[in-house]
Design a protein around this motif. Structure first.
Motif, PDB file in Angstrom:
ATOM      1  N   ALA A 126       0.871  -1.250  -0.049  1.00 33.95           N
ATOM      2  CA  ALA A 126       0.017  -0.246   0.038  1.00 33.95           C
ATOM      3  C   ALA A 126       0.945   1.166   0.074  1.00 33.95           C
ATOM      4  O   ALA A 126       0.505   2.149  -0.624  1.00 33.95           O
ATOM      5  CB  ALA A 126      -1.039  -0.222   1.351  1.00 33.95           C
ATOM      6  N   THR A 127       1.867   1.159   0.866  1.00 39.01           N
ATOM      7  CA  THR A 127       2.888   2.362   0.851  1.00 39.01           C
ATOM      8  C   THR A 127       3.322   2.745  -0.413  1.00 39.01           C
ATOM      9  O   THR A 127       3.503   3.687  -0.970  1.00 39.01           O
ATOM     10  CB  THR A 127       4.227   2.167   1.921  1.00 39.01           C
ATOM     11  OG1 THR A 127       3.483   2.075   3.129  1.00 39.01           O
ATOM     12  CG2 THR A 127       4.999   3.404   1.945  1.00 39.01           C
ATOM     13  N   THR A 128       3.818   1.605  -1.105  1.00 44.09           N
ATOM     14  CA  THR A 128       4.514   1.800  -2.284  1.00 44.09           C
ATOM     15  C   THR A 128       3.487   2.564  -3.637  1.00 44.09           C
ATOM     16  O   THR A 128       3.720   3.623  -4.167  1.00 44.09           O
ATOM     17  CB  THR A 128       5.058   0.630  -3.035  1.00 44.09           C
ATOM     18  OG1 THR A 128       6.200  -0.088  -2.230  1.00 44.09           O
ATOM     19  CG2 THR A 128       5.562   0.500  -4.425  1.00 44.09           C
ATOM     20  N   THR A 129       2.275   2.020  -3.484  1.00 43.37           N
ATOM     21  CA  THR A 129       1.457   2.376  -4.340  1.00 43.37           C
ATOM     22  C   THR A 129       0.952   3.907  -4.201  1.00 43.37           C
ATOM     23  O   THR A 129       0.796   4.583  -4.928  1.00 43.37           O
ATOM     24  CB  THR A 129       0.063   1.464  -4.355  1.00 43.37           C
ATOM     25  OG1 THR A 129       0.590   0.179  -4.626  1.00 43.37           O
ATOM     26  CG2 THR A 129      -0.999   1.850  -5.402  1.00 43.37           C
ATOM     27  N   LYS A 130       1.084   4.436  -2.888  1.00 42.37           N
ATOM     28  CA  LYS A 130       0.669   5.733  -2.484  1.00 42.37           C
ATOM     29  C   LYS A 130       1.620   6.661  -3.047  1.00 42.37           C
ATOM     30  O   LYS A 130       1.370   7.560  -3.461  1.00 42.37           O
ATOM     31  CB  LYS A 130       0.428   5.800  -0.875  1.00 42.37           C
ATOM     32  CG  LYS A 130      -0.923   5.078  -0.395  1.00 42.37           C
ATOM     33  CD  LYS A 130      -0.861   5.109   1.264  1.00 42.37           C
ATOM     34  CE  LYS A 130      -2.162   4.529   1.840  1.00 42.37           C
ATOM     35  NZ  LYS A 130      -1.949   4.389   3.361  1.00 42.37           N
ATOM     36  N   ASN A 131       2.991   6.213  -2.971  1.00 40.56           N
ATOM     37  CA  ASN A 131       4.037   6.758  -3.031  1.00 40.56           C
ATOM     38  C   ASN A 131       4.230   6.894  -4.702  1.00 40.56           C
ATOM     39  O   ASN A 131       4.451   8.038  -5.210  1.00 40.56           O
ATOM     40  CB  ASN A 131       5.396   6.489  -2.628  1.00 40.56           C
ATOM     41  CG  ASN A 131       5.529   6.523  -1.213  1.00 40.56           C
ATOM     42  OD1 ASN A 131       4.721   7.285  -0.639  1.00 40.56           O
ATOM     43  ND2 ASN A 131       6.328   5.922  -0.328  1.00 40.56           N
ATOM     44  N   ILE A 132       3.965   6.063  -5.388  1.00 41.73           N
ATOM     45  CA  ILE A 132       3.848   6.229  -6.840  1.00 41.73           C
ATOM     46  C   ILE A 132       2.671   7.126  -7.303  1.00 41.73           C
ATOM     47  O   ILE A 132       2.920   7.877  -8.178  1.00 41.73           O
ATOM     48  CB  ILE A 132       3.404   4.652  -7.587  1.00 41.73           C
ATOM     49  CG1 ILE A 132       4.835   3.720  -7.455  1.00 41.73           C
ATOM     50  CG2 ILE A 132       3.342   4.681  -8.934  1.00 41.73           C
ATOM     51  CD1 ILE A 132       4.251   2.200  -7.834  1.00 41.73           C
ATOM     52  N   ILE A 133       1.649   6.941  -6.621  1.00 46.35           N
ATOM     53  CA  ILE A 133       0.454   7.939  -7.077  1.00 46.35           C
ATOM     54  C   ILE A 133       0.915   9.217  -6.643  1.00 46.35           C
ATOM     55  O   ILE A 133       0.613  10.200  -7.500  1.00 46.35           O
ATOM     56  CB  ILE A 133      -0.861   7.506  -6.263  1.00 46.35           C
ATOM     57  CG1 ILE A 133      -1.365   6.164  -6.636  1.00 46.35           C
ATOM     58  CG2 ILE A 133      -1.995   8.406  -6.239  1.00 46.35           C
ATOM     59  CD1 ILE A 133      -2.469   5.752  -5.916  1.00 46.35           C
ATOM     60  N   GLN A 134       1.499   9.635  -5.690  1.00 48.73           N
ATOM     61  CA  GLN A 134       1.834  10.772  -5.248  1.00 48.73           C
ATOM     62  C   GLN A 134       2.866  11.594  -6.212  1.00 48.73           C
ATOM     63  O   GLN A 134       3.010  12.645  -6.503  1.00 48.73           O
ATOM     64  CB  GLN A 134       2.543  10.740  -3.761  1.00 48.73           C
ATOM     65  CG  GLN A 134       2.981  12.342  -3.327  1.00 48.73           C
ATOM     66  CD  GLN A 134       3.248  12.357  -1.822  1.00 48.73           C
ATOM     67  OE1 GLN A 134       3.097  11.570  -1.197  1.00 48.73           O
ATOM     68  NE2 GLN A 134       4.034  13.373  -1.566  1.00 48.73           N
ATOM     69  N   ALA A 135       3.935  10.611  -6.490  1.00 48.91           N
ATOM     70  CA  ALA A 135       4.910  11.047  -7.464  1.00 48.91           C
ATOM     71  C   ALA A 135       4.282  11.461  -8.891  1.00 48.91           C
ATOM     72  O   ALA A 135       4.798  12.543  -9.283  1.00 48.91           O
ATOM     73  CB  ALA A 135       5.957   9.760  -7.661  1.00 48.91           C
ATOM     74  N   LEU A 136       3.266  10.579  -9.196  1.00 41.36           N
ATOM     75  CA  LEU A 136       2.643  10.991 -10.680  1.00 41.36           C
ATOM     76  C   LEU A 136       1.984  12.219 -10.566  1.00 41.36           C
ATOM     77  O   LEU A 136       1.983  13.032 -11.455  1.00 41.36           O
ATOM     78  CB  LEU A 136       1.687   9.832 -11.062  1.00 41.36           C
ATOM     79  CG  LEU A 136       2.363   8.595 -11.299  1.00 41.36           C
ATOM     80  CD1 LEU A 136       1.360   7.312 -11.681  1.00 41.36           C
ATOM     81  CD2 LEU A 136       2.925   8.866 -13.046  1.00 41.36           C
ATOM     82  N   GLN A 137       1.193  12.448  -9.350  1.00 44.01           N
ATOM     83  CA  GLN A 137       0.534  13.608  -9.059  1.00 44.01           C
ATOM     84  C   GLN A 137       1.453  14.930  -9.029  1.00 44.01           C
ATOM     85  O   GLN A 137       1.145  15.951  -9.810  1.00 44.01           O
ATOM     86  CB  GLN A 137      -0.171  13.582  -7.808  1.00 44.01           C
ATOM     87  CG  GLN A 137      -1.555  12.831  -7.827  1.00 44.01           C
ATOM     88  CD  GLN A 137      -2.071  12.515  -6.402  1.00 44.01           C
ATOM     89  OE1 GLN A 137      -1.254  12.835  -5.342  1.00 44.01           O
ATOM     90  NE2 GLN A 137      -3.333  12.022  -6.226  1.00 44.01           N
ATOM     91  N   GLU A 138       2.693  14.754  -8.435  1.00 46.82           N
ATOM     92  CA  GLU A 138       3.501  15.910  -8.521  1.00 46.82           C
ATOM     93  C   GLU A 138       4.267  16.001  -9.854  1.00 46.82           C
ATOM     94  O   GLU A 138       4.466  17.247 -10.200  1.00 46.82           O
ATOM     95  CB  GLU A 138       4.705  15.550  -7.612  1.00 46.82           C
ATOM     96  CG  GLU A 138       4.256  15.597  -6.091  1.00 46.82           C
ATOM     97  CD  GLU A 138       5.265  15.300  -5.132  1.00 46.82           C
ATOM     98  OE1 GLU A 138       6.513  15.135  -5.362  1.00 46.82           O
ATOM     99  OE2 GLU A 138       5.111  15.524  -3.885  1.00 46.82           O
ATOM    100  N   ILE A 139       4.501  15.039 -10.720  1.00 45.31           N
ATOM    101  CA  ILE A 139       4.838  15.208 -11.999  1.00 45.31           C
ATOM    102  C   ILE A 139       4.051  15.846 -12.986  1.00 45.31           C
ATOM    103  O   ILE A 139       4.187  17.162 -13.594  1.00 45.31           O
ATOM    104  CB  ILE A 139       5.106  13.700 -12.479  1.00 45.31           C
ATOM    105  CG1 ILE A 139       6.494  13.360 -11.783  1.00 45.31           C
ATOM    106  CG2 ILE A 139       5.464  13.837 -14.075  1.00 45.31           C
ATOM    107  CD1 ILE A 139       6.758  11.659 -12.179  1.00 45.31           C
TER     108      ILE A 139
END
Length: 274
Positions: A126-139
């Motif tokens: 779940a943490t990995t997925t949340k961080n991928i989502i956040q990274a994409l949002q920031e990009i």
């Protein structure tokens, strides 16, 4: 190790693990370019060489980013082939066309009758997925043009987490639903996050959730039986079996998701077993 930023590439998370490592090997052998996150890049390189990949293929087709799943900057570098912060120009950043995530923890036994097994990081998926989502949002926020080319995502989950149909053989049900309750809760949360963010308003253009039965073997692509011998089902009509080889799961993902784009499986929870 660098690839051309003008070439489409696929981002890998968990590439030093069995299924994902096998998928990466097949992906590179098929001529695709890729990026991968690794805490120890040399470990991933050694694994790929041991799989029979030529060093020239690794050097020209793969970018390895040093970091872990808590490092948002490293995740963004994987998703953009190290190009996120090279320029502020909106059209200077290319984003991965697909994401393959097979992050997982190390099982640990504990003195508990109700929850005898946990993992070293019980929320790692779940943490990995949340961080991928956040990274994409920031990009997307920094480079709005990238929203026109959102990546799809394929994640490796497990059987035994379905709320629709039982997909675990009777003899394995206590082990799955009691013994593996802690890691399975993490997988279910990962699935929820992926599904909720795979829409026209989400960060992914589509998602494939892969649910293999109990994994066996290692990542060696020479030790599997071949992806075409797998039984394949979907959540409402799952393929039920006891075990499946990690190398075969990785090859199936390469053949049916990486090579095709995976569109025919978008929105599906695909069960794989021998």
């Amino acid at each position: 190790m660098t690839t051309s930023t003008a070439t489409q590439f696929i981002a890998f998370f968990g590439a030093t693990g069995g299924c994902t490592n096998a998928c990466l090997v097949h992906t590179l052998k098929a001529g695709f370019f890729a990026t991968a996150l690794a805490r120890t890049p040399s470990k991933l390189t050694d694994m790929l060489l041991a799989q029979g990949l030529e060093k020239s293929i690794i050097d020209t087709q793969l970018t390895i980013v040093k970091g872990d799943i808590a490092d948002l900057l490293a995740i963004k570098s994987v998703l953009t082939n190290n190009n996120t912060f090279e320029s502020t120009a909106a059209d200077s950043v290319q984003i991965a066309s697909q994401i393959i995530s097979g992050i997982g923890g190390t099982p640990q036994m504990r003195m508990s009758l109700s929850k005898p097994m946990t993992i070293d990081n019980p929320e790692i998926c779940a943490t990995t997925t949340k961080n991928i989502i956040q990274a994409l949002q920031e990009i997307y926020s920094a480079h709005p043009s990238t929203t026109q080319h959102k990546p799809s995502i394929a994640v490796i989950s497990t059987t035994g987490v379905s709320d629709v149909r039982e997909d675990v053989p009777f003899g394995f049900r206590t082990f799955y639903h009691v013994g593996l309750a802690v890691p399975h809760r993490d997988k279910k949360e990962m699935e929820r996050l992926v599904s909720e963010n795979a829409s026209s308003t989400g960060v992914f253009r589509g998602a494939v959730i892969v649910r293999p039965s109990l994994l066996k073997g290692d990542q060696s692509v020479k030790s599997g039986k071949g992806w075409q011998k797998l039984k394949v089902g979907k959540e409402d009509k799952p393929a039920v079996g006891f075990t499946v080889h990690r190398a075969d799961v990785g090859q199936w993902i390469c053949e049916q998701v990486v090579k095709t784009g995976g569109e025919s499986y978008f929105g599906q929870k695909v069960t794989l077993t021998n």
